[in-house]
Design a protein around this motif. Structure first.
Motif, PDB file in Angstrom:
ATOM      1  N   LEU A   1       0.810  -1.221   0.000  1.00 60.95           N
ATOM      2  CA  LEU A   1       0.000   0.000   0.000  1.00 60.95           C
ATOM      3  C   LEU A   1       0.842   1.269   0.000  1.00 60.95           C
ATOM      4  CD1 LEU A   1      -2.871  -1.004   2.433  1.00 60.95           C
ATOM      5  CD2 LEU A   1      -3.104  -0.427   0.025  1.00 60.95           C
ATOM      6  N   SER A   2       2.099   1.154   0.435  1.00 60.40           N
ATOM      7  CA  SER A   2       2.904   2.366   0.530  1.00 60.40           C
ATOM      8  C   SER A   2       3.124   2.991  -0.845  1.00 60.40           C
ATOM      9  CB  SER A   2       4.225   2.093   1.240  1.00 60.40           C
ATOM     10  OG  SER A   2       4.934   1.139   0.497  1.00 60.40           O
ATOM     11  N   GLY A   3       2.926   2.216  -1.914  1.00 60.08           N
ATOM     12  CA  GLY A   3       3.029   2.744  -3.279  1.00 60.08           C
ATOM     13  C   GLY A   3       2.034   3.869  -3.542  1.00 60.08           C
ATOM     14  N   LEU A   4       0.967   3.934  -2.744  1.00 60.25           N
ATOM     15  CA  LEU A   4      -0.036   4.995  -2.939  1.00 60.25           C
ATOM     16  C   LEU A   4       0.401   6.315  -2.307  1.00 60.25           C
ATOM     17  CD1 LEU A   4      -3.422   3.198  -2.147  1.00 60.25           C
ATOM     18  CD2 LEU A   4      -2.385   3.609  -4.371  1.00 60.25           C
ATOM     19  N   PHE A   5       1.482   6.281  -1.519  1.00 62.12           N
ATOM     20  CA  PHE A   5       1.854   7.472  -0.751  1.00 62.12           C
ATOM     21  C   PHE A   5       3.201   8.060  -1.163  1.00 62.12           C
ATOM     22  CE2 PHE A   5      -1.320   5.247   1.661  1.00 62.12           C
ATOM     23  CZ  PHE A   5      -2.158   6.257   2.080  1.00 62.12           C
ATOM     24  N   THR A   6       3.590   7.853  -2.411  1.00 63.45           N
ATOM     25  CA  THR A   6       4.818   8.498  -2.890  1.00 63.45           C
ATOM     26  C   THR A   6       4.554  10.003  -2.969  1.00 63.45           C
ATOM     27  OG1 THR A   6       4.090   8.327  -5.160  1.00 63.45           O
ATOM     28  CG2 THR A   6       5.404   6.483  -4.309  1.00 63.45           C
ATOM     29  N   PRO A   7       5.607  10.837  -2.882  1.00 64.13           N
ATOM     30  CA  PRO A   7       5.368  12.290  -2.927  1.00 64.13           C
ATOM     31  C   PRO A   7       4.568  12.717  -4.154  1.00 64.13           C
ATOM     32  CG  PRO A   7       7.639  11.818  -2.289  1.00 64.13           C
ATOM     33  CD  PRO A   7       7.009  10.496  -2.633  1.00 64.13           C
ATOM     34  N   ALA A   8       4.852  12.126  -5.306  1.00 61.45           N
ATOM     35  CA  ALA A   8       4.150  12.552  -6.526  1.00 61.45           C
ATOM     36  C   ALA A   8       2.665  12.209  -6.420  1.00 61.45           C
ATOM     37  CB  ALA A   8       4.764  11.869  -7.738  1.00 61.45           C
ATOM     38  N   GLN A   9       2.399  11.006  -5.937  1.00 57.90           N
ATOM     39  CA  GLN A   9       1.016  10.527  -5.804  1.00 57.90           C
ATOM     40  C   GLN A   9       0.237  11.396  -4.809  1.00 57.90           C
ATOM     41  OE1 GLN A   9      -0.029   8.101  -7.595  1.00 57.90           O
ATOM     42  NE2 GLN A   9      -2.012   7.662  -6.657  1.00 57.90           N
ATOM     43  N   VAL A  10       0.878  11.665  -3.668  1.00 57.93           N
ATOM     44  CA  VAL A  10       0.245  12.456  -2.619  1.00 57.93           C
ATOM     45  C   VAL A  10      -0.060  13.872  -3.134  1.00 57.93           C
ATOM     46  CG1 VAL A  10       0.867  13.653  -0.473  1.00 57.93           C
ATOM     47  CG2 VAL A  10       1.114  11.179  -0.631  1.00 57.93           C
ATOM     48  N   GLY A  11       0.918  14.462  -3.827  1.00 60.74           N
ATOM     49  CA  GLY A  11       0.730  15.816  -4.362  1.00 60.74           C
ATOM     50  C   GLY A  11      -0.435  15.845  -5.335  1.00 60.74           C
ATOM     51  N   ALA A  12      -0.516  14.834  -6.188  1.00 65.63           N
ATOM     52  CA  ALA A  12      -1.556  14.831  -7.219  1.00 65.63           C
ATOM     53  C   ALA A  12      -2.948  14.659  -6.612  1.00 65.63           C
ATOM     54  CB  ALA A  12      -1.273  13.709  -8.233  1.00 65.63           C
ATOM     55  N   VAL A  13      -3.116  13.727  -5.665  1.00 64.95           N
ATOM     56  CA  VAL A  13      -4.463  13.519  -5.110  1.00 64.95           C
ATOM     57  C   VAL A  13      -4.898  14.714  -4.267  1.00 64.95           C
ATOM     58  CG1 VAL A  13      -4.403  10.982  -5.154  1.00 64.95           C
ATOM     59  CG2 VAL A  13      -3.753  12.155  -3.077  1.00 64.95           C
ATOM     60  N   CYS A  14      -3.912  15.347  -3.628  1.00 65.45           N
ATOM     61  CA  CYS A  14      -4.209  16.530  -2.824  1.00 65.45           C
ATOM     62  C   CYS A  14      -4.729  17.650  -3.714  1.00 65.45           C
ATOM     63  CB  CYS A  14      -2.896  17.010  -2.205  1.00 65.45           C
ATOM     64  SG  CYS A  14      -2.929  17.056  -0.483  1.00 65.45           S
ATOM     65  N   GLU A  15      -4.011  17.882  -4.775  1.00 65.87           N
ATOM     66  CA  GLU A  15      -4.359  18.970  -5.698  1.00 65.87           C
ATOM     67  C   GLU A  15      -5.752  18.713  -6.299  1.00 65.87           C
ATOM     68  OE1 GLU A  15      -3.796  21.680  -7.166  1.00 65.87           O
ATOM     69  OE2 GLU A  15      -4.628  21.397  -9.176  1.00 65.87           O
ATOM     70  N   ARG A  16      -5.988  17.488  -6.765  1.00 63.36           N
ATOM     71  CA  ARG A  16      -7.283  17.203  -7.405  1.00 63.36           C
ATOM     72  C   ARG A  16      -8.428  17.243  -6.390  1.00 63.36           C
ATOM     73  NH1 ARG A  16      -4.430  13.086 -10.311  1.00 63.36           N
ATOM     74  NH2 ARG A  16      -5.304  11.502  -8.941  1.00 63.36           N
ATOM     75  N   GLY A  17      -8.201  16.683  -5.199  1.00 63.10           N
ATOM     76  CA  GLY A  17      -9.281  16.594  -4.212  1.00 63.10           C
ATOM     77  C   GLY A  17      -9.635  17.929  -3.578  1.00 63.10           C
ATOM     78  N   LEU A  18      -8.621  18.738  -3.298  1.00 62.81           N
ATOM     79  CA  LEU A  18      -8.873  19.956  -2.520  1.00 62.81           C
ATOM     80  C   LEU A  18      -9.180  21.179  -3.373  1.00 62.81           C
ATOM     81  CD1 LEU A  18      -6.129  19.514   0.237  1.00 62.81           C
ATOM     82  CD2 LEU A  18      -8.587  19.502   0.594  1.00 62.81           C
ATOM     83  N   ARG A  19      -8.848  21.086  -4.665  1.00 60.79           N
ATOM     84  CA  ARG A  19      -8.947  22.284  -5.514  1.00 60.79           C
ATOM     85  C   ARG A  19     -10.311  22.960  -5.409  1.00 60.79           C
ATOM     86  NH1 ARG A  19      -8.941  20.535 -11.029  1.00 60.79           N
ATOM     87  NH2 ARG A  19      -6.852  19.761 -10.717  1.00 60.79           N
ATOM     88  N   GLU A  20     -11.369  22.173  -5.663  1.00 53.88           N
ATOM     89  CA  GLU A  20     -12.701  22.772  -5.746  1.00 53.88           C
ATOM     90  C   GLU A  20     -13.212  23.313  -4.404  1.00 53.88           C
ATOM     91  OE1 GLU A  20     -16.566  21.010  -7.339  1.00 53.88           O
ATOM     92  OE2 GLU A  20     -15.024  20.660  -8.890  1.00 53.88           O
ATOM     93  N   PRO A  21     -13.178  22.486  -3.332  1.00 53.30           N
ATOM     94  CA  PRO A  21     -13.670  23.039  -2.047  1.00 53.30           C
ATOM     95  C   PRO A  21     -12.891  24.271  -1.608  1.00 53.30           C
ATOM     96  CG  PRO A  21     -13.280  20.664  -1.852  1.00 53.30           C
ATOM     97  CD  PRO A  21     -12.826  21.059  -3.218  1.00 53.30           C
ATOM     98  N   LEU A  22     -11.584  24.291  -1.847  1.00 55.22           N
ATOM     99  CA  LEU A  22     -10.796  25.455  -1.401  1.00 55.22           C
ATOM    100  C   LEU A  22     -11.061  26.667  -2.271  1.00 55.22           C
ATOM    101  CD1 LEU A  22      -7.362  23.905  -0.360  1.00 55.22           C
ATOM    102  CD2 LEU A  22      -9.162  24.815   1.113  1.00 55.22           C
ATOM    103  N   ALA A  23     -11.256  26.436  -3.564  1.00 58.24           N
ATOM    104  CA  ALA A  23     -11.539  27.576  -4.451  1.00 58.24           C
ATOM    105  C   ALA A  23     -12.847  28.234  -4.038  1.00 58.24           C
ATOM    106  CB  ALA A  23     -11.605  27.115  -5.906  1.00 58.24           C
ATOM    107  N   GLY A  24     -13.856  27.415  -3.718  1.00 64.08           N
ATOM    108  CA  GLY A  24     -15.154  27.958  -3.286  1.00 64.08           C
ATOM    109  C   GLY A  24     -14.991  28.760  -2.003  1.00 64.08           C
TER     110      GLY A  24
END
Ligand code: HEM
Length: 397
Positions: free
Chosen positions: A94-117
Motif C-alpha cells: 500500500l505504501s506505493g499509494l503514498f509516494t510524494p508525486a502521488q500524494v501531491g496529485a491527489v491533494c491537488e485534485r481533491g482539494l482544488r474545488e472546495p478550497l476555491a469555493g
C-alpha cells in the motif's frame, strides 16, 4: 486558563464528557494505571512508545484491541486489523499509494474545488464554515486516493456518521452499527471492486491488484482509508486555525513548527488500543495476558507542556500523535500535504476572525462541528507597523 486551552477543553469534553475527565484524573495518578472496566491506561510518552513498538507483547488483534472493533466491518485483511508479517507485507504494497508525486496529485485534485469555493467567498467578505470545506476536501482526497467516483460522497457521509457514533471504550461495534457500516462500505466499494476485477491499471483499484492485493484487501483498503483519513483532518485543520486564532496568529503565520505544535496539543487520534499478549509489567504496573491497553496519545503529548508556537515543546515525542512502530500512520505524508494545501489557500487572508464555533458533541474524534471564519481587511498588519497586538481580531463567541 488561556483562550486556546479553554476551547480545546470544550472540544474534548463535548466529544467525551465523562471519559476526558476520567482520563485526566487517571493520568494524575501515574503514567500507567489499571482502570476497572477500561483497561491499563498509559499516559506517558516513553511507555506509550514501548507498547506501540513491541508488537509481540502488545497486539492490535487480541481482545479489546482495534481488530475486534473493525474486522466485522472491514474484514480481517487490512492494516488496522493485522499484525506481524501479514501486516508488513500489506503495508509495503500500500505504501506505493503514498509516494510524494502521488500524494501531491491527489491533494491537488481533491482539494482544488472546495478550497476555491471557500477562498472566493472569503474574498467577497462572506462568512465561511471551514468544517464542511475540510470534510468535502478530505473526502475528495480519499476518493482520489482509492479511485472512487464523485457520486460516492453520500456513502462517505454515512460511513463517517457510523465512525462518529463509536464510543471510545467499546470493544466492538453494536449490531446496528456494523450493519450500517457494512452496507455503506459495500455501496462505496462497488465501483472499486468493478475496477479491481477489470484489472485496468489506469485505475487505483486496478493498480492495487497489480501491487498484489487480493480483492478483499482492496475492498478493505477503501474502508480503512476512509476511516483513518477523513475525520482526523476534519478534526485537526479547523482546530489548527482556531488555535492559531486564539494566540493571535493568522494563517500567514502558521509555520511548519506551529503545525507540529498544534498536532501535539490536539493529538486528533485520542487513544490507540492494544491487547497484552502475555503477563508482564509496564512502568511497574502488572499487566496480564488479555488485558486491554489504552494508550492515551493526547495525554502523552500534552504532558510536554502547553501550546507554545514560538518555543515548541522540546520533549522527544517523535510525532507520537501519528503513532509509533509498525502501525505508525501510513497516511502522514498525505495528511501533511493536505494541511499545507489548505494553509497555502488561506495565507492570502492573514486576518481571519473566528465568528462562530461549536464543538461536536458525542463524537469519536474530538472536533468542531462548526468553525466559521470571516476575512477582515488587514488594514495594517501589526507586524508591518511594529505595533504589538494580535494579527487577527478577537473571537466574538
Ligand atoms: C492529522 C491527521 C492524522 C493523524 C493525527 C493520524 C494519526 C494516526 C495514528 C495515531 C495512527 C496509529 C494508530 C495505532 O497505532 O493504533 C494512524 C494510523 C494510520 N493512519 Fe493516520 N492519521 C492522520 C491522517 C491520516 C490520513 C490522511 C490517512 C490516509 C489515508 C491515514 C491513514 C492511516 C492508516 C492507513 C493507518 C494504519 C497504519 C497501520 O496500521 O499500519 N491517516 N494514524
Amino acid at each position: 486558563m488561556e483562550e486556546w486551552e479553554r476551547w480545546e477543553r470544550r472540544v474534548q469534553t463535548a466529544a467525551h464528557p465523562v471519559v476526558y475527565r476520567l482520563l485526566t484524573a487517571v493520568a494524575a495518578r501515574g503514567p500507567v494505571v489499571r482502570v476497572p472496566g477500561v483497561g491499563v491506561v498509559v499516559s506517558d510518552a516513553r511507555t506509550a512508545r514501548e507498547v506501540l513498538t513491541d508488537t509481540e507483547a502488545f497486539t492490535k488483534t487480541g481482545p479489546g484491541a482495534a481488530a475486534q472493533l473493525w474486522t466485522p466491518v472491514l474484514g480481517a485483511r487490512t492494516l488496522i486489523t493485522l499484525d506481524g508479517a501479514d501486516h508488513a507485507a500489506l503495508r509495503r504494497r500500500l505504501s506505493g499509494l503514498f509516494t510524494p508525486a502521488q500524494v501531491g496529485a491527489v491533494c491537488e485534485r481533491g482539494l482544488r474545488e472546495p478550497l476555491a469555493g471557500a477562498t472566493r467567498r472569503l474574498a467577497a467578505g462572506d462568512e465561511v464554515d471551514l468544517v464542511p470545506v475540510v470534510r468535502a476536501g478530505a473526502g475528495a482526497v480519499i476518493r482520489e486516493l482509492v479511485g472512487l467516483p464523485p457520486d460516492a460522497a453520500a456513502g462517505f457521509a454515512e460511513a463517517s456518521a457510523v465512525l462518529a457514533g463509536v464510543r471510545l471504550w467499546r470493544a466492538s461495534l453494536t449490531g446496528r452499527q456494523t450493519a450500517r457500516a457494512r452496507a455503506a462500505l459495500a455501496r462505496l466499494s462497488e465501483a472499486a471492486v468493478a475496477a479491481y476485477r477489470s484489472g485496468d491499471e489506469s485505475t487505483v483499484p486496478g493498480r492495487l491488484r497489480g501491487l498484489g492485493l487480493s480483492e478483499a484487501e482492496a475492498r478493505g483498503a477503501v474502508g480503512m482509508f476512509l476511516l483513518t483519513g477523513t475525520e482526523t483532518l476534519v478534526s485537526f485543520v479547523p482546530r489548527l486555525i482556531a488555535l492559531a486564532h486564539d494566540v493571535g496568529r493568522g494563517p500567514d503565520r502558521i509555520t511548519d513548527a506551529v503545525v507540529e505544535e498544534a498536532l501535539r496539543v490536539t493529538s486528533p487520534t485520542p487513544v490507540m488500543l492494544r491487547s497484552a499478549a502475555r503477563n508482564g509489567r509496564l512502568a511497574g504496573v502488572r499487566v496480564r495476558a488479555g488485558d486491554r491497553v489504552v494508550v492515551a496519545g493526547l495525554l502523552c503529548t500534552r504532558s510536554a507542556g502547553p501550546f507554545a508556537p514560538d518555543s515548541p515543546a522540546r520533549a522527544p515525542l517523535n510525532r507520537l500523535w501519528f503513532g509509533a512502530g509498525p502501525h505508525f500512520c501510513l497516511g502522514m505524508p498525505l495528511a501533511m500535504a493536505e494541511i499545507a494545501t489548505v494553509l497555502t489557500a488561506l495565507r492570502p487572508f492573514p486576518a481571519l476572525t473566528v465568528t462562530t464555533r461549536h464543538p461536536a458533541r458525542g463524537v469519536l474524534i474530538p472536533s468542531y462541528t462548526t468553525l466559521a471564519v470571516r476575512a477582515t481587511p488587514p488594514a495594517k498588519s501589526p507586524r508591518a507597523s511594529g505595533a504589538p497586538g494580535p494579527a487577527v481580531a478577537p473571537d466574538r463567541t
